[in-house]
Design a protein around this motif. Structure first.
Motif, PDB file in Angstrom:
ATOM      1  N   TRP A  89      -1.605  -8.527   1.689  1.00  0.00           N
ATOM      2  CA  TRP A  89      -1.516  -7.279   2.452  1.00  0.00           C
ATOM      3  C   TRP A  89      -0.957  -6.201   1.525  1.00  0.00           C
ATOM      4  O   TRP A  89       0.083  -6.406   0.891  1.00  0.00           O
ATOM      5  CB  TRP A  89      -0.589  -7.458   3.651  1.00  0.00           C
ATOM      6  CG  TRP A  89      -0.652  -6.313   4.627  1.00  0.00           C
ATOM      7  CD1 TRP A  89       0.092  -5.172   4.606  1.00  0.00           C
ATOM      8  CD2 TRP A  89      -1.510  -6.220   5.761  1.00  0.00           C
ATOM      9  NE1 TRP A  89      -0.242  -4.361   5.660  1.00  0.00           N
ATOM     10  CE2 TRP A  89      -1.232  -4.982   6.391  1.00  0.00           C
ATOM     11  CE3 TRP A  89      -2.478  -7.048   6.313  1.00  0.00           C
ATOM     12  CZ2 TRP A  89      -1.893  -4.572   7.545  1.00  0.00           C
ATOM     13  CZ3 TRP A  89      -3.135  -6.644   7.472  1.00  0.00           C
ATOM     14  CH2 TRP A  89      -2.838  -5.423   8.075  1.00  0.00           C
ATOM     15  N   ASP A 100       0.800   0.085   7.356  1.00  0.00           N
ATOM     16  CA  ASP A 100      -0.609  -0.218   7.595  1.00  0.00           C
ATOM     17  C   ASP A 100      -1.300  -0.564   6.284  1.00  0.00           C
ATOM     18  O   ASP A 100      -0.889  -0.120   5.201  1.00  0.00           O
ATOM     19  CB  ASP A 100      -1.319   0.986   8.226  1.00  0.00           C
ATOM     20  CG  ASP A 100      -0.726   1.372   9.574  1.00  0.00           C
ATOM     21  OD1 ASP A 100      -0.034   0.521  10.169  1.00  0.00           O
ATOM     22  OD2 ASP A 100      -0.938   2.521  10.010  1.00  0.00           O
ATOM     23  N   HIS A 101      -2.360  -1.352   6.388  1.00  0.00           N
ATOM     24  CA  HIS A 101      -3.101  -1.736   5.190  1.00  0.00           C
ATOM     25  C   HIS A 101      -3.675  -0.496   4.524  1.00  0.00           C
ATOM     26  O   HIS A 101      -4.300   0.350   5.172  1.00  0.00           O
ATOM     27  CB  HIS A 101      -4.223  -2.707   5.550  1.00  0.00           C
ATOM     28  CG  HIS A 101      -4.763  -3.459   4.372  1.00  0.00           C
ATOM     29  ND1 HIS A 101      -5.614  -2.873   3.455  1.00  0.00           N
ATOM     30  CD2 HIS A 101      -4.563  -4.735   3.950  1.00  0.00           C
ATOM     31  CE1 HIS A 101      -5.919  -3.761   2.525  1.00  0.00           C
ATOM     32  NE2 HIS A 101      -5.299  -4.893   2.794  1.00  0.00           N
ATOM     33  N   GLU A 145      -6.117   0.073   2.610  1.00  0.00           N
ATOM     34  CA  GLU A 145      -7.568   0.249   2.505  1.00  0.00           C
ATOM     35  C   GLU A 145      -8.258   0.245   3.862  1.00  0.00           C
ATOM     36  O   GLU A 145      -9.187   1.020   4.091  1.00  0.00           O
ATOM     37  CB  GLU A 145      -8.163  -0.841   1.605  1.00  0.00           C
ATOM     38  CG  GLU A 145      -7.710  -0.729   0.153  1.00  0.00           C
ATOM     39  CD  GLU A 145      -8.323  -1.787  -0.732  1.00  0.00           C
ATOM     40  OE1 GLU A 145      -9.050  -2.660  -0.212  1.00  0.00           O
ATOM     41  OE2 GLU A 145      -8.083  -1.750  -1.956  1.00  0.00           O
ATOM     42  N   THR A 146      -7.806  -0.623   4.771  1.00  0.00           N
ATOM     43  CA  THR A 146      -8.488  -0.743   6.063  1.00  0.00           C
ATOM     44  C   THR A 146      -7.827   0.048   7.174  1.00  0.00           C
ATOM     45  O   THR A 146      -8.456   0.306   8.206  1.00  0.00           O
ATOM     46  CB  THR A 146      -8.559  -2.219   6.490  1.00  0.00           C
ATOM     47  OG1 THR A 146      -7.223  -2.687   6.773  1.00  0.00           O
ATOM     48  CG2 THR A 146      -9.184  -3.070   5.391  1.00  0.00           C
ATOM     49  N   GLY A 147      -6.533   0.407   6.975  1.00  0.00           N
ATOM     50  CA  GLY A 147      -5.810   1.110   8.025  1.00  0.00           C
ATOM     51  C   GLY A 147      -5.303   0.219   9.136  1.00  0.00           C
ATOM     52  O   GLY A 147      -4.716   0.700  10.113  1.00  0.00           O
ATOM     53  N   GLU A 148      -5.491  -1.095   9.017  1.00  0.00           N
ATOM     54  CA  GLU A 148      -5.037  -2.021  10.056  1.00  0.00           C
ATOM     55  C   GLU A 148      -3.509  -2.025  10.154  1.00  0.00           C
ATOM     56  O   GLU A 148      -2.816  -1.849   9.164  1.00  0.00           O
ATOM     57  CB  GLU A 148      -5.504  -3.442   9.746  1.00  0.00           C
ATOM     58  CG  GLU A 148      -6.998  -3.633   9.733  1.00  0.00           C
ATOM     59  CD  GLU A 148      -7.366  -5.023   9.223  1.00  0.00           C
ATOM     60  OE1 GLU A 148      -7.360  -5.973  10.042  1.00  0.00           O
ATOM     61  OE2 GLU A 148      -7.640  -5.158   8.017  1.00  0.00           O
ATOM     62  N   SER A 149      -3.012  -2.281  11.362  1.00  0.00           N
ATOM     63  CA  SER A 149      -1.574  -2.388  11.580  1.00  0.00           C
ATOM     64  C   SER A 149      -1.063  -3.701  11.002  1.00  0.00           C
ATOM     65  O   SER A 149      -1.738  -4.734  11.054  1.00  0.00           O
ATOM     66  CB  SER A 149      -1.268  -2.333  13.077  1.00  0.00           C
ATOM     67  OG  SER A 149       0.086  -2.665  13.317  1.00  0.00           O
ATOM     68  N   SER A 190       0.191  -2.107   1.058  1.00  0.00           N
ATOM     69  CA  SER A 190       0.561  -0.857   1.726  1.00  0.00           C
ATOM     70  C   SER A 190       1.117   0.119   0.700  1.00  0.00           C
ATOM     71  O   SER A 190       1.486  -0.270  -0.416  1.00  0.00           O
ATOM     72  CB  SER A 190       1.619  -1.099   2.810  1.00  0.00           C
ATOM     73  OG  SER A 190       1.159  -1.974   3.803  1.00  0.00           O
TER      74      SER A 190
END
Length: 463
Positions: A435, A133-134, A136-140, A437
């Motif tokens: 991206w 996941d990213h 900083e943003t927590g995006e998948s 991680s």
């Protein structure tokens, strides 16, 4: 063990001039020269090179840099440490070897560090349940994982230390942290341990002050920059480091520039998000009690750096396909230059809507008014002589990006008056998204290898 180690900055980015480093090698009595050649943007540039030619992927200026500096390796025993390997560190090592042979340096040992490139392991990592996941943003990562083009972990200084222990004169790496090339010689020369947090932190901070070439010696200085002497031949910083970790930042007198508490302080705060916790693979650095003291002309002593245990994770930066950019630039002259440019932006946006042109992003700059300050720019208090409108779009395909260009030519007669300086034939450019991680460091470090080749012979080692 040496009483002090002198380390000089060689380059602050891909394409930086090498002349100040040559002056440092010639006059600076340095033991090491450290290069910081990589940034996220640089990795994207190197990827495009490698896509065109599989032998590329390293910085091309390694040829000119090494050609200029290798003679000093032989003459003065200076060691060169560079992350110019980028996406092809082995190729960069081979180029250094080729140059050494050309210069008749048959006894030179050139090391390469590999293992930072993990692109081929991403699918396996995800299938085994590792979250990417990213950070900083927590995006998948799922929406971008099939579009990934490169993935590199930020390595610390220890593989470089191992290369020095194996006798390397030149060490080439891929993606490392910016100050890793500068800390490694101190660990090697002084025998610092991997948990000597305060001294490691001081070494990292020293590297941070040197990694951006002239930014510690008056380049890009936001203070009284007018007092920087001979900026046309500015010198790069040198650090003289003691076994305690304290150090003095200086430069050679044969080059221009300025080393003061203010120039050093400005670089000190550059790209530091949290001064109490500057995270690197080697140590977490605390700068909140740092003391800077002018101890002579162009000499600043640095003390008070402290450190905390290193993290259990490494940062991985990945690049992925992110569409194409189309852009057009067109100018307007006085009177009403800004108003004309704004009206043109309005016309183009309405035409996009009427034609059903849909873009992922549309960006407008008014060059001469807000292209640098953006939303912070104040309305001008008087008429501007000229304003250039720059419109850029992010499209899913190259063909869609080109459609922007076709909207502008008719406005030379159909739009606001005095349109000129038209740049509408700018080719669409592929865009890369970034991206970032965090992954457990042992997953990466178990595959890191150090190989040393002696020019004319071959001796292999690994870490």
């Amino acid at each position: 063990m040496k009483q002090t180690v002198r380390i000089g900055a060689a380059q602050g980015f891909y394409g930086d001039t090498i002349e100040p480093a040559v002056a440092t090698a010639k006059y600076g009595e340095v033991d090491y020269l450290g290069f910081d050649c990589l940034a996220e943007l640089t990795m994207a540039i190197l990827l495009k090179d490698k896509q065109k030619d599989g032998n590329l992927g390293h910085t091309r200026d390694i040829t000119t840099s090494m050609k200029a500096l290798l003679p000093y390796v032989k003459e003065k025993g200076i060691k060169l440490l560079t992350n110019a390997g980028g996406l092809n560190p082995v190729g960069a090592q081979q180029e250094v070897i080729r140059l050494a042979k050309e210069l008749g340096m048959s006894d030179l040992k050139v090391a390469v560090v590999t293992g930072d490139n993990i692109i081929d392991q991403i699918d396996s990592m995800i299938s085994q349940g590792l979250a990417l996941d990213h950070m900083e943003t927590g995006e998948s990562i799922d929406p971008v994982k099939d579009r990934l083009l490169f993935a590199n972990a930020y390595l610390g200084s220890m593989p470089i230390v191992e290369a020095l222990r194996q006798g390397a004169d030149v060490v080439v790496t891929g993606r490392t942290t910016d100050p890793a090339q500068f800390l490694a010689p101190l660990i090697y020369e002084f025998g610092w341990t991997e948990d000597d947090w305060n001294r490691l932190a001081s070494g990292i901070f020293m590297g941070h002050l040197l990694e951006c070439s002239a930014q510690s010696t008056g380049g890009n200085f936001s203070g009284d920059w007018r007092q920087v002497e001979r900026m046309e031949e500015i010198g790069y910083p040198i650090a003289e480091v003691s076994e305690s970790g304290d150090f003095i930042v200086t430069k050679v007198k044969e080059r221009g520039g300025l080393v003061t508490v203010d120039t050093v302080k400005e670089q000190m705060l550059y790209e530091i998000h949290d001064p109490s916790a500057y995270v690197t693979p080697d140590v977490v650095v605390d700068l909140t009690k740092v003391q800077l003291e002018a101890v002579g002309t162009n000499e600043v002593k640095v003390t008070g750096v402290s450190g905390k245990p290193r993290p259990d994770t490494l940062k991985v930066v990945m690049g992925y396909e992110n569409g194409y950019m189309g852009q057009v630039i067109v100018g307007f002259s006085w009177p009403d230059a800004l108003e004309k440019a704004r009206k043109t932006d309005e016309i183009i946006r309405k035409q996009m809507a009427s034609r059903g042109l849909q873009y992922d992003e549309i960006h407008t700059d008014f060059m001469g008014y807000n292209s640098l300050h953006g939303p912070l720019a104040e309305e001008p208090k008087e008429e501007l002589n000229e304003v250039y409108l720059r419109m850029a779009v992010r499209a899913k395909t190259k063909r869609d990006a080109l459609k922007l260009n076709r909207l502008f030519p008719p406005l030379s007669l159909d739009g606001p008056p005095s349109m000129g300086g038209y740049f509408g034939n700018i080719p669409p450019r592929q865009l890369l998204g970034m991206w970032a991680s965090l992954i457990p460091r042992d997953i990466v470090e178990k595959n890191v290898k150090v190989s040393v080749n002696e020019v004319g012979n071959s001796c292999q080692g690994s870490n």
